[in-house]
Design an enzyme around this catalytic site. Structure first.
Site, PDB file in Angstrom:
ATOM      1  N   THR A  72      -1.754  -4.020  -1.502  1.00 25.13           N
ATOM      2  CA  THR A  72      -1.670  -5.280  -2.239  1.00 25.13           C
ATOM      3  C   THR A  72      -1.359  -5.059  -3.718  1.00 25.13           C
ATOM      4  OG1 THR A  72      -3.091  -7.068  -3.040  1.00 25.13           O
ATOM      5  CG2 THR A  72      -4.208  -5.084  -2.403  1.00 25.13           C
ATOM      6  N   ASP A  73      -0.826  -6.086  -4.357  1.00 23.52           N
ATOM      7  CA  ASP A  73      -0.598  -5.997  -5.809  1.00 23.52           C
ATOM      8  C   ASP A  73      -1.907  -6.110  -6.587  1.00 23.52           C
ATOM      9  OD1 ASP A  73      -1.118  -8.691  -5.350  1.00 23.52           O
ATOM     10  OD2 ASP A  73       0.635  -9.448  -6.429  1.00 23.52           O
ATOM     11  N   GLU A  74      -2.989  -6.494  -5.901  1.00 28.78           N
ATOM     12  CA  GLU A  74      -4.266  -6.685  -6.599  1.00 28.78           C
ATOM     13  C   GLU A  74      -4.822  -5.372  -7.152  1.00 28.78           C
ATOM     14  OE1 GLU A  74      -6.916  -9.504  -4.710  1.00 28.78           O
ATOM     15  OE2 GLU A  74      -5.244 -10.491  -3.716  1.00 28.78           O
TER      16      GLU A  74
ATOM     17  N   TYR B  17     -12.749  -5.927  -3.112  1.00 29.36           N
ATOM     18  CA  TYR B  17     -11.591  -5.828  -2.207  1.00 29.36           C
ATOM     19  C   TYR B  17     -10.501  -4.957  -2.820  1.00 29.36           C
ATOM     20  CZ  TYR B  17      -7.029  -7.133  -0.260  1.00 29.36           C
ATOM     21  OH  TYR B  17      -5.760  -7.090   0.252  1.00 29.36           O
TER      22      TYR B  17
ATOM     23  N   LYS C 165      -8.959  -1.297  -1.716  1.00 31.58           N
ATOM     24  CA  LYS C 165      -7.543  -1.061  -1.395  1.00 31.58           C
ATOM     25  C   LYS C 165      -6.973   0.014  -2.317  1.00 31.58           C
ATOM     26  CE  LYS C 165      -5.232  -2.836   1.258  1.00 31.58           C
ATOM     27  NZ  LYS C 165      -4.994  -2.630   2.720  1.00 31.58           N
TER      28      LYS C 165
END
Ligand code: NAD
Ligand code: TYD
Length: 359
Positions: free
Chosen positions: A136-138, A162, A166
């Site tokens: 993810t870009d998060e 989260y 990741k």
């Protein structure tokens, strides 16, 4: 025949990916779907392909090394497409441990099983093997400068449990590449939307609540920005990285479609009004009066935005579906599949919703 082991294939993006791959490659490929069927996994997403000869479902947990190794022992796997994860930020704020167990330990177990199965005696790996880790870009954190974007070179700065889990799993994949020359790619994608998304995430939650005349919870001031990508365009990007991505590289996937949450909600309400038949009773309840500002998410990232320059330049990827078309298709899908929504919101979902939104 190329064999793909897809983890998390019963979830939102995984099930869209399996549909995409069979549509694109027909019966020239074989897919094994490994999924533990958590609250987010639903075999109903794959009903139409359940009987296909070149498709197999295995109920297993990625944290279960024995079960994972058995799949590699019994099948000649060419490509692992690793989606399986705990994926919801709000849940990670309440129960971070399960995110570490599944996203970090589970990824390590998947990497190790693939390495054991693929590695040759001299420590090299055969041509054609690849582990694609979906991320993810998060992991890049939150953008404060409005002219800034996430590039593959942007330093990791995750804020939620989260995104921290990741980020850890991405670093493990990079460690396997650096240490063992393990054949892997990482893709970091922006927020996806489309059919089969579980209604804990913003877009399907708003569609479902609006259809039931329920309040639409907006965190904070509603001006947080997400960069929305139609799920099929994400699937296309993953397939391109599998086919032509240079081993060891990371590719960001996003379609330059930044919107504030409050804007998204307005678009959903207008589209529902437009799509529902004139005589549908629900129309009269669907209005901006349902919008309810609630307490902000803890540590809420302000803005995500991907620069997809590398995947465009190196692999020729571009999104096909613009937001106006994608959101309409998505809402049409939810209107045509109300039984799916009723099924996934029965049982545990109700207690999750009451706990999360204090109702
Ligand atoms: P999802 O929550 O809809 O699906 C996750 C799937 O993984 C479910 O089918 C679930 O049963 C399965 N799973 C969970 N724990 C498991 C375990 N221990 N063993 C085996 N299977 C397990 O998630 P999604 O939105 O489809 O996301 C898929 C992947 O894409 C995730 O890795 C996520 O981090 C990443 N991603 C998602 C988005 C997004 O917008 N949804 C954006 C970028 C990246
Ligand atoms: P979400 O779909 O959970 O994705 P992510 O947190 O991974 O980006 O949330 C998207 C945005 O919508 C995020 O800024 C949080 C916000 N949001 C709300 O305002 N209300 C809600 O009920 C939910 C679920 C999300």
């Amino acid at each position: 025949m190329k064999t793909y082991l897809v983890t998390g294939g019963a979830g939102f993006i995984g099930s869209n990916f399996i549909h995409y791959m069979f549509k694109k490659h027909g019966d020239s490929i074989r897919i094994i779907n490994l999924d533990a069927l958590t609250y987010a996994g639903n075999l109903g997403n794959l009903e139409d392909i359940a009987g296909k000869e070149n498709y197999t479902f295995v109920k297993a947990d990625i944290r279960d090394g024995k079960a994972v190794r058995k799949i590699f022992a019994e099948n000649e796997i060419d490509v692992v497409v690793h989606f399986a994860a705990e994926s919801h930020v709000d849940r990670s704020i309440r129960t971070p441990e399960v995110f570490v167990e599944t996203n970090v330990l589970g990824t390590c177990i998947m990497l190790n099983a693939a390495k054991e199965a693929w590695e040759k005696e001299d420590g090299s790996f055969p041509e054609g093997k690849k582990f694609l880790h979906v991320s993810t870009d998060e992991v890049y954190g939150s953008l404060s400068d409005p002219n800034d974007y996430f590039y593959e070179t942007t330093p990791y700065s995750p804020h939620s449990p989260y995104s921290a889990s990741k980020a850890s799993s991405d670093l493990l994949v990079k460690a396997y590449v650096d240490t063992y020359h393990f054949p892997a790619n990482i893709t970091n994608c922006s927020n996806n939307y489309g059919p089969y998304q579980f209604p804990e995430k913003l877009i399907p939650l708003i569609i479902n609540n609006a259809l039931h005349g329920k309040k639409l919870p907006v965190y904070g001031d509603g001006k947080n920005v997400r960069d929305w990508l139609f799920v099929e365009d994400h699937c296309k990007g993953i397939d391109m990285v599998i086919e032509n991505g240079k081993l060891g590289e990371t590719y960001n996937i996003g379609g330059h479609n930044e919107k504030q949450n409050i804007e998204i909600i307005g678009i959903i309400l207008d589209t529902l009004q437009d799509l529902l038949p004139e005589d549908d009773e629900r129309r009269k309840n669907i209005s901006r009066d349902l919008i309810t500002f609630v307490e902000d998410r803890k540590g809420h990232d302000r803005r995500y935005a991907i620069a997809p320059d590398k995947i465009k330049a190196d692999l020729g990827w571009e999104p096909d579906t613009m937001f106006a078309e994608g959101i309409r298709k998505t809402i049409e899908w939810y209107l045509e599949n109300e039984a799916w929504m009723d099924q996934v919101t029965s049982g545990d979902y109700q207690s999750y919703y009451s706990r999360m939104y204090n109702v």
